[in-house]
Design a protein around this motif. Structure first.
Motif, PDB file in Angstrom:
ATOM      1  N   ALA A  80       0.834  -1.209   0.000  1.00  0.00           N
ATOM      2  CA  ALA A  80       0.000   0.000   0.000  1.00  0.00           C
ATOM      3  C   ALA A  80       0.869   1.260   0.000  1.00  0.00           C
ATOM      4  CB  ALA A  80      -0.930  -0.015   1.220  1.00  0.00           C
ATOM      5  N   GLU A  81       1.924   1.252   0.801  1.00  0.00           N
ATOM      6  CA  GLU A  81       2.787   2.447   0.868  1.00  0.00           C
ATOM      7  C   GLU A  81       3.531   2.662  -0.451  1.00  0.00           C
ATOM      8  OE1 GLU A  81       5.351   2.293   4.323  1.00  0.00           O
ATOM      9  OE2 GLU A  81       3.699   1.677   5.611  1.00  0.00           O
ATOM     10  N   ILE A  82       4.042   1.565  -1.034  1.00  0.00           N
ATOM     11  CA  ILE A  82       4.773   1.692  -2.307  1.00  0.00           C
ATOM     12  C   ILE A  82       3.825   2.161  -3.404  1.00  0.00           C
ATOM     13  CG2 ILE A  82       6.004   0.374  -4.093  1.00  0.00           C
ATOM     14  CD1 ILE A  82       7.040  -1.418  -1.717  1.00  0.00           C
ATOM     15  N   ALA A  83       2.617   1.607  -3.435  1.00  0.00           N
ATOM     16  CA  ALA A  83       1.642   2.017  -4.464  1.00  0.00           C
ATOM     17  C   ALA A  83       1.303   3.499  -4.310  1.00  0.00           C
ATOM     18  CB  ALA A  83       0.389   1.157  -4.363  1.00  0.00           C
ATOM     19  N   ALA A  84       1.152   3.954  -3.071  1.00  0.00           N
ATOM     20  CA  ALA A  84       0.815   5.370  -2.853  1.00  0.00           C
ATOM     21  C   ALA A  84       1.948   6.272  -3.351  1.00  0.00           C
ATOM     22  CB  ALA A  84       0.547   5.609  -1.366  1.00  0.00           C
ATOM     23  N   LYS A  85       3.194   5.855  -3.064  1.00  0.00           N
ATOM     24  CA  LYS A  85       4.334   6.669  -3.536  1.00  0.00           C
ATOM     25  C   LYS A  85       4.405   6.656  -5.067  1.00  0.00           C
ATOM     26  CE  LYS A  85       7.151   5.968   0.593  1.00  0.00           C
ATOM     27  NZ  LYS A  85       7.539   7.204   1.190  1.00  0.00           N
ATOM     28  N   LEU A  86       4.168   5.491  -5.666  1.00  0.00           N
ATOM     29  CA  LEU A  86       4.181   5.420  -7.133  1.00  0.00           C
ATOM     30  C   LEU A  86       3.109   6.332  -7.718  1.00  0.00           C
ATOM     31  CD1 LEU A  86       4.678   1.577  -7.785  1.00  0.00           C
ATOM     32  CD2 LEU A  86       6.319   3.404  -8.273  1.00  0.00           C
ATOM     33  N   ARG A  87       1.924   6.324  -7.112  1.00  0.00           N
ATOM     34  CA  ARG A  87       0.838   7.168  -7.612  1.00  0.00           C
ATOM     35  C   ARG A  87       1.233   8.640  -7.553  1.00  0.00           C
ATOM     36  NH1 ARG A  87      -1.765   6.858 -11.203  1.00  0.00           N
ATOM     37  NH2 ARG A  87      -2.772   4.885 -10.702  1.00  0.00           N
ATOM     38  N   THR A  88       1.844   9.056  -6.434  1.00  0.00           N
ATOM     39  CA  THR A  88       2.262  10.456  -6.295  1.00  0.00           C
ATOM     40  C   THR A  88       3.322  10.807  -7.349  1.00  0.00           C
ATOM     41  OG1 THR A  88       1.834  10.345  -3.942  1.00  0.00           O
ATOM     42  CG2 THR A  88       3.259  12.135  -4.686  1.00  0.00           C
ATOM     43  N   ILE A  89       4.283   9.907  -7.536  1.00  0.00           N
ATOM     44  CA  ILE A  89       5.359  10.165  -8.511  1.00  0.00           C
ATOM     45  C   ILE A  89       4.788  10.242  -9.924  1.00  0.00           C
ATOM     46  CG2 ILE A  89       7.391   9.083  -9.574  1.00  0.00           C
ATOM     47  CD1 ILE A  89       8.135   8.120  -6.691  1.00  0.00           C
ATOM     48  N   ILE A  90       3.873   9.339 -10.246  1.00  0.00           N
ATOM     49  CA  ILE A  90       3.277   9.354 -11.596  1.00  0.00           C
ATOM     50  C   ILE A  90       2.463  10.635 -11.790  1.00  0.00           C
ATOM     51  CG2 ILE A  90       1.530   8.232 -13.045  1.00  0.00           C
ATOM     52  CD1 ILE A  90       2.546   5.532 -11.845  1.00  0.00           C
ATOM     53  N   ASP A  91       1.693  10.997 -10.769  1.00  0.00           N
ATOM     54  CA  ASP A  91       0.875  12.218 -10.898  1.00  0.00           C
ATOM     55  C   ASP A  91       1.754  13.457 -11.055  1.00  0.00           C
ATOM     56  OD1 ASP A  91      -1.374  10.693 -10.696  1.00  0.00           O
ATOM     57  OD2 ASP A  91      -1.804  11.194  -8.596  1.00  0.00           O
ATOM     58  N   THR A  92       2.908  13.458 -10.395  1.00  0.00           N
ATOM     59  CA  THR A  92       3.776  14.647 -10.417  1.00  0.00           C
ATOM     60  C   THR A  92       4.668  14.689 -11.647  1.00  0.00           C
ATOM     61  OG1 THR A  92       3.845  14.500  -8.006  1.00  0.00           O
ATOM     62  CG2 THR A  92       5.452  15.971  -9.064  1.00  0.00           C
ATOM     63  N   HIS A  93       5.268  13.551 -11.983  1.00  0.00           N
ATOM     64  CA  HIS A  93       6.301  13.542 -13.033  1.00  0.00           C
ATOM     65  C   HIS A  93       5.890  12.792 -14.298  1.00  0.00           C
ATOM     66  CE1 HIS A  93       9.085  15.080  -9.993  1.00  0.00           C
ATOM     67  NE2 HIS A  93       8.712  14.096  -9.201  1.00  0.00           N
ATOM     68  N   GLY A  94       4.761  12.125 -14.271  1.00  0.00           N
ATOM     69  CA  GLY A  94       4.335  11.360 -15.439  1.00  0.00           C
ATOM     70  C   GLY A  94       4.754   9.900 -15.342  1.00  0.00           C
ATOM     71  N   PRO A  95       4.117   9.027 -16.131  1.00  0.00           N
ATOM     72  CA  PRO A  95       4.365   7.572 -16.013  1.00  0.00           C
ATOM     73  C   PRO A  95       5.802   7.173 -16.295  1.00  0.00           C
ATOM     74  CG  PRO A  95       2.419   8.008 -17.363  1.00  0.00           C
ATOM     75  CD  PRO A  95       3.047   9.333 -17.085  1.00  0.00           C
ATOM     76  N   ARG A  96       6.491   7.879 -17.228  1.00  0.00           N
ATOM     77  CA  ARG A  96       7.832   7.396 -17.561  1.00  0.00           C
ATOM     78  C   ARG A  96       8.859   7.721 -16.470  1.00  0.00           C
ATOM     79  NH1 ARG A  96      10.926   9.292 -22.673  1.00  0.00           N
ATOM     80  NH2 ARG A  96      12.735   8.721 -21.454  1.00  0.00           N
ATOM     81  N   SER A  97       8.426   8.370 -15.404  1.00  0.00           N
ATOM     82  CA  SER A  97       9.332   8.583 -14.270  1.00  0.00           C
ATOM     83  C   SER A  97       9.469   7.315 -13.424  1.00  0.00           C
ATOM     84  CB  SER A  97       8.844   9.740 -13.394  1.00  0.00           C
ATOM     85  OG  SER A  97       7.587   9.419 -12.844  1.00  0.00           O
ATOM     86  N   VAL A  98       8.681   6.279 -13.765  1.00  0.00           N
ATOM     87  CA  VAL A  98       8.767   5.003 -13.037  1.00  0.00           C
ATOM     88  C   VAL A  98       9.454   3.980 -13.938  1.00  0.00           C
ATOM     89  CG1 VAL A  98       7.456   3.115 -12.003  1.00  0.00           C
ATOM     90  CG2 VAL A  98       6.686   5.482 -11.715  1.00  0.00           C
ATOM     91  N   ALA A  99      10.529   3.381 -13.437  1.00  0.00           N
ATOM     92  CA  ALA A  99      11.279   2.391 -14.227  1.00  0.00           C
ATOM     93  C   ALA A  99      11.297   1.052 -13.500  1.00  0.00           C
ATOM     94  CB  ALA A  99      12.708   2.879 -14.466  1.00  0.00           C
ATOM     95  N   TYR A 100      11.440   0.003 -14.300  1.00  0.00           N
ATOM     96  CA  TYR A 100      11.531  -1.365 -13.764  1.00  0.00           C
ATOM     97  C   TYR A 100      12.793  -1.999 -14.337  1.00  0.00           C
ATOM     98  CZ  TYR A 100      10.811  -6.448 -14.215  1.00  0.00           C
ATOM     99  OH  TYR A 100      10.996  -7.808 -14.222  1.00  0.00           O
ATOM    100  N   TYR A 101      13.576  -2.616 -13.480  1.00  0.00           N
ATOM    101  CA  TYR A 101      14.752  -3.362 -13.936  1.00  0.00           C
ATOM    102  C   TYR A 101      14.584  -4.815 -13.507  1.00  0.00           C
ATOM    103  CZ  TYR A 101      19.632  -4.967 -14.247  1.00  0.00           C
ATOM    104  OH  TYR A 101      20.773  -5.672 -14.549  1.00  0.00           O
ATOM    105  N   GLY A 102      14.296  -5.671 -14.462  1.00  0.00           N
ATOM    106  CA  GLY A 102      14.175  -7.104 -14.200  1.00  0.00           C
ATOM    107  C   GLY A 102      15.484  -7.761 -14.586  1.00  0.00           C
ATOM    108  N   ALA A 103      16.275  -8.137 -13.594  1.00  0.00           N
ATOM    109  CA  ALA A 103      17.646  -8.603 -13.862  1.00  0.00           C
ATOM    110  C   ALA A 103      17.689 -10.118 -13.990  1.00  0.00           C
ATOM    111  CB  ALA A 103      18.567  -8.103 -12.764  1.00  0.00           C
ATOM    112  N   THR A 104      18.892 -10.653 -13.888  1.00  0.00           N
ATOM    113  CA  THR A 104      19.094 -12.077 -14.121  1.00  0.00           C
ATOM    114  C   THR A 104      18.212 -12.926 -13.208  1.00  0.00           C
ATOM    115  OG1 THR A 104      21.370 -11.395 -14.453  1.00  0.00           O
ATOM    116  CG2 THR A 104      20.940 -13.746 -14.499  1.00  0.00           C
ATOM    117  N   GLY A 105      17.968 -12.436 -11.993  1.00  0.00           N
ATOM    118  CA  GLY A 105      17.180 -13.203 -11.029  1.00  0.00           C
ATOM    119  C   GLY A 105      15.760 -13.468 -11.476  1.00  0.00           C
ATOM    120  N   VAL A 106      15.230 -12.685 -12.424  1.00  0.00           N
ATOM    121  CA  VAL A 106      13.853 -12.928 -12.845  1.00  0.00           C
ATOM    122  C   VAL A 106      13.733 -14.254 -13.591  1.00  0.00           C
ATOM    123  CG1 VAL A 106      13.363 -10.453 -12.994  1.00  0.00           C
ATOM    124  CG2 VAL A 106      13.937 -11.720 -15.072  1.00  0.00           C
ATOM    125  N   ALA A 107      14.873 -14.785 -14.054  1.00  0.00           N
ATOM    126  CA  ALA A 107      14.828 -16.056 -14.775  1.00  0.00           C
ATOM    127  C   ALA A 107      14.442 -17.216 -13.854  1.00  0.00           C
ATOM    128  CB  ALA A 107      16.183 -16.330 -15.423  1.00  0.00           C
TER     129      ALA A 107
END
Ligand code: SF4
Length: 723
Positions: A80-107
């Motif tokens: 809930a806390e992470i989602a709220a922060k993401l929502r604030t960041i997206i509202d303030t800076h736009g969606p591309r201000s959020v990045a995802y890095y799926g590294a070797t461990g995702v395999a």
């Protein structure tokens, strides 16, 4: 004690295992000797899984940063806390201000990347990063520029010759068929396959080669161009295949004209006769393949290296022809149809979004991960403000550690999903504790996806395995599977998820798989949804708990379709321009005054690289040795075990030198993705040394994909005073 059949998911070799379980805990993991392909093979990382599961430092509860460290936080509260922060960041800076890095461990789970990919699409951010743009990115770009054959390479199918360039299957399971790489190579050598190796180190596999070139690093482009030069000069090409399927032969001939054996021998410091001999043996052998490891791409343009490799494969006609059975077909994905015809080239860069740094764009290898630190630190509307990092450790594995740390500390939100407190997790605002692989169900879907890419990972034939979870997570732990974390975030954010389908042909339309956002699916249901339409039904694969081959003798390469006009481009103008520039650079030797050695990156067997430096694997050797030739050590009045400072133009690190007679002189070889942040510098004996700090984001090896130079780095080595 019970024994359960499963498979290891710690790397893409996917070894079938027998897992001993007692009172719900892993006791021991061993290879399944009944398996004909793996023949009981496992490595120390796979066998260490019980110790990893029970490791006292394992992160079993989610953590939240507070002023003086971390405190536990429940999964619901963290989400809930992470989602709220993401929502604030997206509202303030736009969606591309959020990045995802799926590294070797995702395999480790085929669910992780599809769910996070769906989450990013759902919030409207295109900023999905992966190691693809650092780890051999050129394969993807070269395929676009050269054109793709609509059937696989001959590859592991009855090869008469294998040319391995900076690849060592004994360490990376790349360049020999998955399973037991040593046994597979031995069988092929017994059958008469010629093994040719180009590597500045006399590696395990180089010792088995009939011809090993040990050049200066950084000259793979000129060497490959020289091989082409010899093939053309001695008329060793498959004229019929080239005439029917490729264009640009005369332009190619002109482009490689300066790469004579004599010229390249001077640049790369090898004998001209050995270049000619290697080219002849490769071309005259018949069927075969070329596999390039990370080494050539780390120090040259990966795109150009892989492009020249594809040109060599085409000149020698190393593509499956009409009527041949395709051995390496996907099992848990759709397969075929295959045709003996070339797809014309298409753009490799300038795809999708434009980055804010250095004019970089999305390429066919994805977004430029190597420069993500700059995307975070730059000014303006394209700035990244939040990063979700899954299964990776950028502090050790992205180039230019100083800049990477600066970037991570600049983020408004850093969420790290990792079972251990890596140096990157220590920078996070939240750490999410995931299960380890034997605590989740799994299947070999990613391996099927990879053989479609195509790369030289994976078995020589169609193979699939499914495993249930073998044990529950430790009692009292809060672990949350990665895919569930993505799902829960989406629900908190109020966005629906639609998984992208994996498909055989890159151009196939994406068929979204809608996820039930009311009733959370189980992991088993989600896995089944990803296997819809597979060549072999998932239920059939499940009937073979030890895994099985699933051959398809009727799946043959079809004849060229009537009216088909696609052709390879073997003289792409951009690549030929890059080749000319590489030759110019070779003529004007790099000014490395004050940095007389070259640093190259290697991989060692007893290390989990960036994940965990621990006696369960490192046999109580915690430091990251800087290997040098014994005569170089003697010239510097150093002895094995001496502490040194290694300096580049960018920075310096401390390390301990070790003698390695199999290296060329003039080199320093170290494991990449190792060590700790600057605060641990004094403890370099206990923590290890981070070579990433010696790299700079200002020096691109591959400007198309935005890949900093990671190998062949000019360095100086000096005895460390007062140690
Ligand atoms: S090679 Fe080692 S880490 Fe990779 S799958 Fe096999 S046992 Fe696991």
């Amino acid at each position: 004690m019970t024994e359960v059949r499963s498979f290891c998911r710690a790397c893409l070799n996917s070894c079938p295992t027998i897992v001993e379980v007692e009172y719900g805990r892993l006791l021991r993991v061993r290879g399944d000797k009944t398996n004909d392909i793996w023949d009981g093979y496992t490595c120390i990382k796979g066998r260490a899984q019980p110790d990893l599961h029970a490791h006292p430092n394992r992160v079993l509860h989610h953590l939240k940063r507070v002023d003086d460290g971390f405190v536990r936080v429940g999964a619901d509260a963290a989400t809930a806390e992470i989602a709220a922060k993401l929502r604030t960041i997206i509202d303030t800076h736009g969606p591309r201000s959020v990045a995802y890095y799926g590294a070797t461990g995702v395999a480790q789970s085929p669910l992780t990347d599809p769910f996070f990919g769906a989450l990013m699409r759902a919030v409207g951010s295109p900023m999905r990063f992966s190691p693809n743009s650092i780890d051999k990115p050129g394969r993807h770009l070269a395929r676009a520029l050269h054109g793709a054959w609509m059937a696989p390479l001959q590859g592991y199918q009855d090869p008469d010759v294998a040319l391995l360039i900076g690849a060592n299957p004994y360490r990376t399971y790349y360049g020999a068929a998955a399973g037991n790489p040593g046994r597979w190579l031995s069988q092929r050598l017994d059958e008469g396959m010629e093994l040719l190796v180009i590597d500045p180190r006399r590696s395990d596999v180089a010792k088995r080669a009939s011809l090993h070139l040990q050049p200066r690093p950084g000259h793979d482009v000129e060497i490959l161009a020289c091989l082409i030069h010899v093939l053309l000069a001695e008329d060793l090409i498959d004229h019929e295949f080239v005439a029917e399927n490729a264009e640009g032969l005369e332009d190619l001939r002109r482009a490689v004209a300066r790469c004579t054996p004599e010229a390249v021998a001077g640049w790369a410091d090898v004998a001209p006769e050995s270049l000619v001999e290697l080219a002849r043996r490769f071309a005259r052998a018949g069927r075969g393949y070329i596999a390039c490891g990370v080494g050539p791409g780390f120090s040259n343009s990966s795109t150009l290296v892989e492009y020249l490799v594809l040109v060599l494969e085409t000149l020698t006609g190393h593509w499956l022809r009409a009527g041949e059975v395709v051995d390496r077909v996907p099992t848990l994905l759709p397969a075929g149809p295959y045709f003996a015809q070339a797809q014309s080239p298409k753009p490799a860069w300038g795809l999708g979004i434009e980055m804010g740094f250095a004019g970089l764009t999305q390429t066919s290898a994805g977004l430029p991960t190597g420069t993500l630190a700059e995307e975070i630190l730059q000014q303006g509307h394209k700035k990244v403000r939040a990063l979700i990092c899954v299964g990776g450790n950028p502090v050790l594995s992205w180039p230019d550690q100083t800049r990477v740390l600066e970037a991570l500390r600049d983020l408004e939100l850093l969420v790290v999903v990792d079972p251990f407190m890596t140096p990157t997790a220590r920078e996070a605002h939240y750490v999410i504790a995931p299960p380890l692989p034997y605590e989740t169900p799994g299947m070999t879907l990613l391996q099927d996806h990879i053989i479609n890419t195509p790369t030289f990972y994976g078995p020589a034939e169609a193979w699939a395995q499914y495993t249930d979870a073998v044990v529950d997570p430790p009692a009292g732990s809060d672990v949350l599977p990665e895919w569930e974390f993505a799902y829960d975030l989406a629900r908190e954010l109020g966005v629906p998820l639609e998984l992208g389908a994996m498909s055989v042909t890159p151009d196939a339309p994406a068929v979204g798989i809608k996820v039930d956002m009311v009733n959370k699916p189980t992991a088993e249901e989600s896995l089944a949804s990803l296997a819809v339409g597979s060549r072999v039904p998932l239920d059939e694969v499940k009937r073979h708990p030890s895994g099985s081959t699933f051959p398809s003798p009727s799946l043959r390469v079809g004849a060229k379709q009537d009216g088909w006009s696609g052709r390879f481009d073997i003289a792409n103008s951009s690549m030929m321009g890059d080749l000319a520039a590489a030759v110019e650079r070779s003529d004007a030797a790099e000014d490395d005054h004050g940095f007389p050695f070259r640093l190259i990156m290697i991989r060692e067997q007893n290390q989990f690289n960036s994940t965990l430096n621990d006696p369960i694997m490192n046999r109580n050797r915690f430091h990251n040795p800087a290997y040098m030739h014994p005569e170089d050590l003697a010239d510097l009045a150093l002895r094995p075990g001496d502490p040194v400072t290694i300096s580049s133009r960018r920075s310096h690190i401390r390390a301990i030198v070790e003698a390695e007679p199999n290296l060329r002189r003039g080199l320093v070889a170290m494991s990449f993705a190792y060590g700790g942040p600057p605060e641990t510098d004094d403890a370099f004996r206990e923590v290890g040394s981070p070579p990433s700090r010696l790299l700079t984001l200002a020096d691109f090896a591959d400007p198309h994909v935005g890949m900093p130079r990671i190998g062949d780095i000019p360095v100086a080595v000096e005895r460390l005073a007062a140690h």
